[in-house]
Motif scaffolding. Structure first.
Motif, PDB file in Angstrom:
ATOM      1  N   PRO A 156     -28.650 -29.140  -3.118  1.00  0.00           N
ATOM      2  CA  PRO A 156     -27.845 -29.478  -4.304  1.00  0.00           C
ATOM      3  C   PRO A 156     -27.413 -28.265  -5.110  1.00  0.00           C
ATOM      4  O   PRO A 156     -26.431 -28.330  -5.860  1.00  0.00           O
ATOM      5  CB  PRO A 156     -28.784 -30.378  -5.117  1.00  0.00           C
TER       6      PRO A 156
ATOM      7  N   TYR B 296     -19.648 -27.433  -2.186  1.00  0.00           N
ATOM      8  CA  TYR B 296     -18.849 -28.607  -2.548  1.00  0.00           C
ATOM      9  C   TYR B 296     -19.720 -29.855  -2.508  1.00  0.00           C
ATOM     10  O   TYR B 296     -20.808 -29.867  -1.924  1.00  0.00           O
ATOM     11  CB  TYR B 296     -17.660 -28.784  -1.580  1.00  0.00           C
ATOM     12  N   ASP B 297     -19.200 -30.904  -3.098  1.00  0.00           N
ATOM     13  CA  ASP B 297     -19.798 -32.224  -2.968  1.00  0.00           C
ATOM     14  C   ASP B 297     -19.613 -32.669  -1.513  1.00  0.00           C
ATOM     15  O   ASP B 297     -18.489 -32.656  -1.006  1.00  0.00           O
ATOM     16  CB  ASP B 297     -19.095 -33.208  -3.911  1.00  0.00           C
TER      17      ASP B 297
ATOM     18  N   HIS C 204     -16.931 -35.312  -1.056  1.00  0.00           N
ATOM     19  CA  HIS C 204     -15.614 -35.105  -1.671  1.00  0.00           C
ATOM     20  C   HIS C 204     -14.530 -35.056  -0.589  1.00  0.00           C
ATOM     21  O   HIS C 204     -14.599 -34.239   0.335  1.00  0.00           O
ATOM     22  CB  HIS C 204     -15.598 -33.818  -2.479  1.00  0.00           C
TER      23      HIS C 204
ATOM     24  N   SER D  91     -21.278 -27.881   3.389  1.00  0.00           N
ATOM     25  CA  SER D  91     -21.979 -28.695   2.388  1.00  0.00           C
ATOM     26  C   SER D  91     -22.631 -29.909   3.032  1.00  0.00           C
ATOM     27  O   SER D  91     -23.763 -30.270   2.705  1.00  0.00           O
ATOM     28  CB  SER D  91     -21.007 -29.144   1.296  1.00  0.00           C
TER      29      SER D  91
END
Length: 299
Positions: A55, A60-61, A64, A91
């Protein structure tokens, strides 16, 4: 003469010998000399840290979506490229490590716990109890691991929890057989007979005197089985029977990228490499533990 000054005939008591400390020191020394084991341990530790810090360090998420950037190759913006929905692969790999490693560790822990109990009971009591438990393990071992896991997940349903249950279930007979064999060896030792003659209960003999002496093969098998658990969990997810999208998981990422393997091979390349490296790391470390814990090997 000062009271603190030693008299000519003063005998300095020898420092008591600590057998446990000596064994621990010898184990660490042998393990440190094994370069392959050290490399494997570093790989395992490295990926465990990445999973814990995902995290924080993920750029990035993982969920996303940017459709306009889908199927992009590695670049300065996305180091490992993007998938078919424009999500950052790096990610998703970092967050996927949390799922894959958790499945490997938890399923192995559950399987080892049940297998150790069954194996030690089977080896200690013998007779009909031993026969029943060992015949059940023979039946389970007759099935290939992935097929047995598929059958269990098919009944329970596709989810991460059910994958853990399925992988743990298959681990039970393997641990039970290893523990049974070790228990039979330790049970024949004279000091066990002496302890029993002194009136010790079966519970005390099993968990205070037998179990501590058979921990080494259990630890080695657990380390090696984590690698198998990760492969099995990834295979189930690849087949759509494990962790479900959009959750980031290495096997799921492989499955989603197979349709674009010619157009964007990086989608499957990087998850596959990560699985390969982690599995090799656990196997190298497990082999090193086995050599270090084996008293027959030379220093």
């Amino acid at each position: 003469m000062s009271q603190t000054q030693l008299q000519p005939n003063t005998i300095i008591p020898a420092k008591p010998f600590n057998a446990k400390a000596a064994r621990r020191k010898a184990f660490i020394k042998k393990l440190a000399k094994n370069k392959a084991a050290m490399a494997g341990g570093f790989i395992v530790f490295f990926f465990a840290i990445l999973a814990i810090l995902a995290p924080v360090i993920a750029p990035y998420d993982p969920d996303h979506i940017e459709i306009i950037k889908k199927l992009e190759g590695p670049s300065a913006e996305h180091w490992l490229g993007t998938d078919d929905k424009g999500r950052d692969i790096l990610s998703r790999l970092l967050f996927g490590a949390q799922i894959s490693l958790s499945v490997g560790f938890v399923s192995t822990l559950l399987g080892a716990f049940a297998g150790v109990i069954l194996g030690i009971v089977s080896g200690y009591y013998g007779g009909r109890t031993d026969t029943i438990i060992m015949r059940l393990t023979d039946v389970l071992l007759a099935f290939p691991g992935i097929l047995l896991a598929l059958a269990i997940v098919s009944v329970l349903g596709a989810s991460t929890i059910n994958v853990i249950i399925a992988v743990a279930f298959f681990a039970v007979p393997t641990f039970a057989r290893i523990v049974r064999g070790s228990t039979l060896s330790v049970k024949k030792l004279e000091y066990i007979d002496a302890i029993r003659a002194m009136g010790a209960s079966d519970f005390r003999i099993i968990f205070k005197h037998i179990l501590p002496n058979i921990v080494s093969p259990i630890i080695v098998q657990a380390t090696l089985y984590i690698a198998s658990a990760i492969i099995t969990a990834s295979a189930l997810s690849f087949l759509g029977m494990g962790t479900q999208p959009p959750t980031a998981e290495w096997g799921t990422m492989l499955s989603q990228g197979r349709s674009y393997i010619a157009q964007a091979p990086h989608i499957t390349l990087f998850p596959g490499l990560v699985i390969l490296i982690v599995v090799i790391g656990f196997n190298l470390f497990g082999d090193g533990l086995r050599d270090a814990l084996d008293p027959k090997t030379k220093n």
